[in-house]
Design an enzyme around this catalytic site. Structure first.
Site, PDB file in Angstrom:
ATOM      1  N   ARG A  25       0.825  -1.217   0.000  1.00  0.00           N
ATOM      2  CA  ARG A  25       0.000   0.000   0.000  1.00  0.00           C
ATOM      3  C   ARG A  25       0.857   1.265   0.000  1.00  0.00           C
ATOM      4  NH1 ARG A  25      -5.624  -0.082   1.792  1.00  0.00           N
ATOM      5  NH2 ARG A  25      -6.389  -2.073   1.053  1.00  0.00           N
ATOM      6  N   ARG A  59      -3.965   6.670   0.498  1.00  0.00           N
ATOM      7  CA  ARG A  59      -4.477   7.895   1.107  1.00  0.00           C
ATOM      8  C   ARG A  59      -3.513   8.653   2.000  1.00  0.00           C
ATOM      9  NH1 ARG A  59      -9.737   4.918   3.054  1.00  0.00           N
ATOM     10  NH2 ARG A  59      -8.066   3.399   3.172  1.00  0.00           N
ATOM     11  N   ARG A 118      -7.395  10.960  -6.600  1.00  0.00           N
ATOM     12  CA  ARG A 118      -8.566  10.119  -6.347  1.00  0.00           C
ATOM     13  C   ARG A 118      -9.872  10.852  -6.656  1.00  0.00           C
ATOM     14  NH1 ARG A 118     -12.290   7.897  -5.671  1.00  0.00           N
ATOM     15  NH2 ARG A 118     -13.048   6.368  -4.182  1.00  0.00           N
ATOM     16  N   ASP A 139      -6.841  -3.401  -7.021  1.00  0.00           N
ATOM     17  CA  ASP A 139      -7.372  -3.974  -5.784  1.00  0.00           C
ATOM     18  C   ASP A 139      -7.636  -5.458  -5.991  1.00  0.00           C
ATOM     19  OD1 ASP A 139      -8.411  -2.887  -3.038  1.00  0.00           O
ATOM     20  OD2 ASP A 139      -9.753  -4.504  -3.631  1.00  0.00           O
ATOM     21  N   TYR A 195     -14.524 -12.223   0.987  1.00  0.00           N
ATOM     22  CA  TYR A 195     -15.272 -11.014   0.618  1.00  0.00           C
ATOM     23  C   TYR A 195     -16.494 -11.372  -0.225  1.00  0.00           C
ATOM     24  CZ  TYR A 195     -11.597  -8.062   2.516  1.00  0.00           C
ATOM     25  OH  TYR A 195     -10.729  -7.447   3.374  1.00  0.00           O
TER      26      TYR A 195
END
Ligand code: CP3
Length: 329
Positions: free
Chosen positions: A9, A13, A22, A59, A135
């Site tokens: 990562r 952010r 973004r 992702d 998920y």
């Protein structure tokens, strides 16, 4: 020479330039599927702290999306999926769609490789079947995995259909990443630690071994990094039995165990605690040096034990990179 360094990562952010970029996409999946934006997000950390590798900006949940499941990322909530409930739901997913749907990702990989200096490696990735299946069945993160574990308990053959579908789709996806310019691959099994030993063998080791073997049929030389987060002592069997070339260690892995048991068989990668990176200072320096002293004289890649978190000060990332680069074996 100090070891190579990159961070899971490393785009995201915590970087102000990422937050700005973004805003140019309506939602997170659109962001991942717009090659111009994905290329730029991948390159941002290279300008800020010059890691030795870039990781494709994407992702793990693009695979369920490509299979035809409804996947949505809501601001501040993380991913939400229309959960799979039955074998019929699994039969409705289509592995043949995956490569066509993910074409923008391959375009991005090509663009990243063209923009990177030759000495910077490009890492492609995918989620491991077990972690992605969670998920798909739970429909969101932050659960106790009771639906996925319950399905596996009550209908193990049905759950295996989903795992096998993911092995197939993910294998094809990773091979295509290599064809478009990925030079190494990482398989993220973020929830490997949720399983007892029997399930770990059946749902983590076996599918990962099949996935690695399927990539190797077409790409025999691409280095593959496995990340069975939370596997504890089972890290050893994971390395012995899956065929990965390298293993990414979570922050809980003991450094003596990693050196004595894992590093003789595989390259090890890791494992600074991302929360220590948030705090920085002497604590970070000492923790990084302990990792380097323990693992830096064997085959080793410096990384975190999990992804950079959004509250991380960029300054600390720069200091960490300076600490690693000043170290000598
Ligand atoms: O490492 C990198 O820089 C490459 C990019 C990358 C992302 N996700 C971008 C992302 C990678 C390698 C991932 C992998 C991923 N995604 C994993 C495995 C690794 C891990 O963290 O355990 C998992 C479980 C996911 C699923 C996922 N994606 C969740 C749970 C979330 C929400 C939580 C969060 O951090 O917001 C995401 C969203 C996501 N993926 C973001 C980024 C930068 C934040 C979304 C945004 O910018 O709006």
């Amino acid at each position: 020479m100090p070891p190579p360094l990159w961070l899971m990562r490393q785009a995201g952010r915590y970087l102000p330039e990422y937050r700005k970029l973004r805003q140019r996409a309506r939602n997170f999946l659109d962001f991942c599927y717009t090659p111009e934006l994905a290329v730029e997000a991948t390159l941002q950390p290279l300008r800020s702290f010059q890691p030795d590798a870039a990781i494709l900006f994407s992702d793990i949940l693009v695979v369920p999306d490509a299979l035809g499941q409804v996947v949505d990322f809501r601001e501040g909530e993380g991913p939400i999926l229309e959960p799979l409930r039955s074998r019929r739901d699994i039969e409705g997913l289509k592995a043949e769609r995956v490569l066509r749907h993910l074409e923008p990702v391959f375009t991005a990989i090509h663009g990243i490789r063209e923009a990177l200096p030759p000495q910077t490696a490009l890492i492609g990735f995918a989620g491991a079947p077990w972690t992605v299946a969670i998920y798909m069945v739970e429909g969101r993160g932050g659960t106790d995995f009771s639906r996925a574990l319950g399905w596996d308990r009550e209908d193990p053959e049905g759950f295996a259909m989903l795992i096998d579908l993911l092995v197939e789709a993910t294998g094809a996806y990773l091979i295509e990443q290599v064809r478009h310019g990925a030079e190494a691959l990482q398989i993220f099994d973020s929830w490997a630690g949720a399983l007892d030993e029997e399930r770990f063998r059946r749902l983590v080791i076996t599918p990962t071994r099949k996935l690695v073997a399927s990539v190797r049929t077409t790409c025999p030389d691409v280095p593959i990094i496995g990340f069975p987060r939370g596997a504890g002592p089972l890290y050893d069997d994971y390395v012995r039995e899956t065929g990965v070339d390298a293993v990414s260690l979570d922050s809980g892995v003991d450094l003596d165990f990693a050196r004595r048991t894992l590093q003789s068989r595989a390259v090890v990668q890791g494992n600074l605690d991302p929360q220590i990176l948030v705090r920085g200072g002497d604590e970070m320096r000492e923790a990084a040096l302990a990792i380097l002293e323990n693992l830096g004289r064997g085959p080793f890649i410096f990384n975190l034990g999990h992804g950079v978190v959004p509250e991380t000060p960029v300054e600390n990332v720069l200091q960490l990179a300076a600490t690693v680069r000043a170290w000598r074996p």
